[in-house]
Design a protein around this motif. Structure first.
Motif, mmCIF file in Angstrom:
data_model
loop_
_atom_site.group_PDB
_atom_site.id
_atom_site.type_symbol
_atom_site.label_atom_id
_atom_site.label_comp_id
_atom_site.label_asym_id
_atom_site.label_seq_id
_atom_site.Cartn_x
_atom_site.Cartn_y
_atom_site.Cartn_z
ATOM 1 N N LYS A 266 0.846 -1.181 0.000
ATOM 2 C CA LYS A 266 0.000 0.000 0.000
ATOM 3 C C LYS A 266 0.888 1.239 0.000
ATOM 4 O O LYS A 266 2.064 1.174 0.350
ATOM 5 C CB LYS A 266 -0.918 0.015 1.227
ATOM 6 C CG LYS A 266 -0.156 0.042 2.558
ATOM 7 C CD LYS A 266 -1.106 -0.057 3.726
ATOM 8 C CE LYS A 266 -0.344 -0.071 5.060
ATOM 9 N NZ LYS A 266 -1.260 -0.153 6.199
ATOM 10 N N ALA A 267 0.302 2.351 -0.427
ATOM 11 C CA ALA A 267 1.021 3.623 -0.441
ATOM 12 C C ALA A 267 0.031 4.733 -0.127
ATOM 13 O O ALA A 267 -1.175 4.594 -0.373
ATOM 14 C CB ALA A 267 1.666 3.854 -1.806
ATOM 15 N N PHE A 268 0.548 5.827 0.407
ATOM 16 C CA PHE A 268 -0.281 6.987 0.732
ATOM 17 C C PHE A 268 0.355 8.215 0.109
ATOM 18 O O PHE A 268 1.558 8.433 0.232
ATOM 19 C CB PHE A 268 -0.377 7.179 2.253
ATOM 20 C CG PHE A 268 -1.344 8.248 2.657
ATOM 21 C CD1 PHE A 268 -2.693 7.983 2.750
ATOM 22 C CD2 PHE A 268 -0.910 9.538 2.944
ATOM 23 C CE1 PHE A 268 -3.603 8.968 3.126
ATOM 24 C CE2 PHE A 268 -1.800 10.524 3.322
ATOM 25 C CZ PHE A 268 -3.150 10.245 3.403
ATOM 26 N N LEU A 269 -0.456 8.998 -0.590
ATOM 27 C CA LEU A 269 0.010 10.243 -1.195
ATOM 28 C C LEU A 269 -0.817 11.390 -0.623
ATOM 29 O O LEU A 269 -2.015 11.497 -0.897
ATOM 30 C CB LEU A 269 -0.136 10.198 -2.721
ATOM 31 C CG LEU A 269 0.179 11.489 -3.474
ATOM 32 C CD1 LEU A 269 1.635 11.894 -3.266
ATOM 33 C CD2 LEU A 269 -0.133 11.328 -4.958
ATOM 34 N N ALA A 270 -0.177 12.208 0.201
ATOM 35 C CA ALA A 270 -0.823 13.419 0.722
ATOM 36 C C ALA A 270 -0.419 14.552 -0.218
ATOM 37 O O ALA A 270 0.763 14.835 -0.385
ATOM 38 C CB ALA A 270 -0.355 13.706 2.139
ATOM 39 N N VAL A 271 -1.410 15.174 -0.855
ATOM 40 C CA VAL A 271 -1.132 16.265 -1.789
ATOM 41 C C VAL A 271 -1.246 17.575 -1.016
ATOM 42 O O VAL A 271 -2.343 17.999 -0.642
ATOM 43 C CB VAL A 271 -2.088 16.233 -2.995
ATOM 44 C CG1 VAL A 271 -1.743 17.350 -3.974
ATOM 45 C CG2 VAL A 271 -2.027 14.871 -3.693
ATOM 46 N N GLU A 272 -0.097 18.178 -0.773
ATOM 47 C CA GLU A 272 -0.011 19.390 0.051
ATOM 48 C C GLU A 272 -0.853 20.528 -0.531
ATOM 49 O O GLU A 272 -0.685 20.907 -1.690
ATOM 50 C CB GLU A 272 1.450 19.837 0.178
ATOM 51 C CG GLU A 272 1.674 20.898 1.214
ATOM 52 C CD GLU A 272 1.324 20.451 2.631
ATOM 53 O OE1 GLU A 272 0.734 21.273 3.368
ATOM 54 O OE2 GLU A 272 1.621 19.290 2.992
#
Length: 189
Positions: free
Chosen positions: A154-160
């Motif tokens: 799994k991966a998490f991408l927080a878009v600032e």
């Protein structure tokens, strides 16, 4: 994606990058002529699975935004898929109601709970969760909880700085590179 398909058409070419993309409005949304009296994640997932089977799609990557993310979690929990990408999605309708109205909702629990957090553990596919740090509709904490509950890989991408509907715009090339990298890494296995 959630919302109306027309809102996302310009985004599909950048997402596809050499792949075949089937983009569908959920029943009762956008161009879909079918309406559902009592929509539920399971009912919408069954509708999308029927479309996938009719098209012979098989183990595709599923992508869902917001409500579409809840449906994508449900579909991925019932059907093998190449990967799951969920953006700006919520943990459940009751939790969203508590967030929006800031009061306990013990007296009113909607029949359609869209309980993604309860579904996550059944998803066997690789997962990418994307969420804007400035999302004022669905809190970033819900996206993080969905990610934490998912199985590996799994991966998490927080878009600032991104809100609910604009992570692809705010994230730009980095956003699309992350999506394409995730899809490519799963396609090579």
């Amino acid at each position: 994606f959630g919302g109306d398909l027309d809102n996302w058409l310009f985004n599909i070419d950048a997402l596809a990058e050499g792949a075949t993309v089937y983009a569908l409005d959920l029943p009762g949304h956008g161009r879909s002529v079918k309406t559902i009296r009592e929509p539920s994640a399971a009912g919408l997932a069954r509708s999308l699975l029927a479309v996938m089977e009719a098209l012979g799609i098989g183990e595709a990557h599923l992508v869902g935004h917001s409500l579409g993310g809840a449906v994508a979690w449900e579909l991925a929990s019932r059907h093998e898929c190449g990967g799951l990408i969920v953006e700006s999605s919520f943990t459940s309708v009751p939790e969203m109601a508590r967030h929006i109205y800031r009061v306990p909702v013990a007296g009113y629990l909607p029949a359609s709970r869209f309980d993604s957090l309860g579904t996550v553990a059944r998803v066997k596919a690789p997962v990418l969760v994307i969420h804007g740090t400035g999302d004022r509709v669905v809190p970033l904490s819900m996206g993080r909880r969905l990610y934490e509950a998912a199985r590996e890989p799994k991966a998490f991408l927080a878009v600032e700085g991104a809100g609910h509907d604009d992570p692809y715009q705010v994230g730009g090339d980095a956003y699309f590179n992350s999506l394409n990298s995730f899809i490519q890494s799963q396609s090579l296995k």
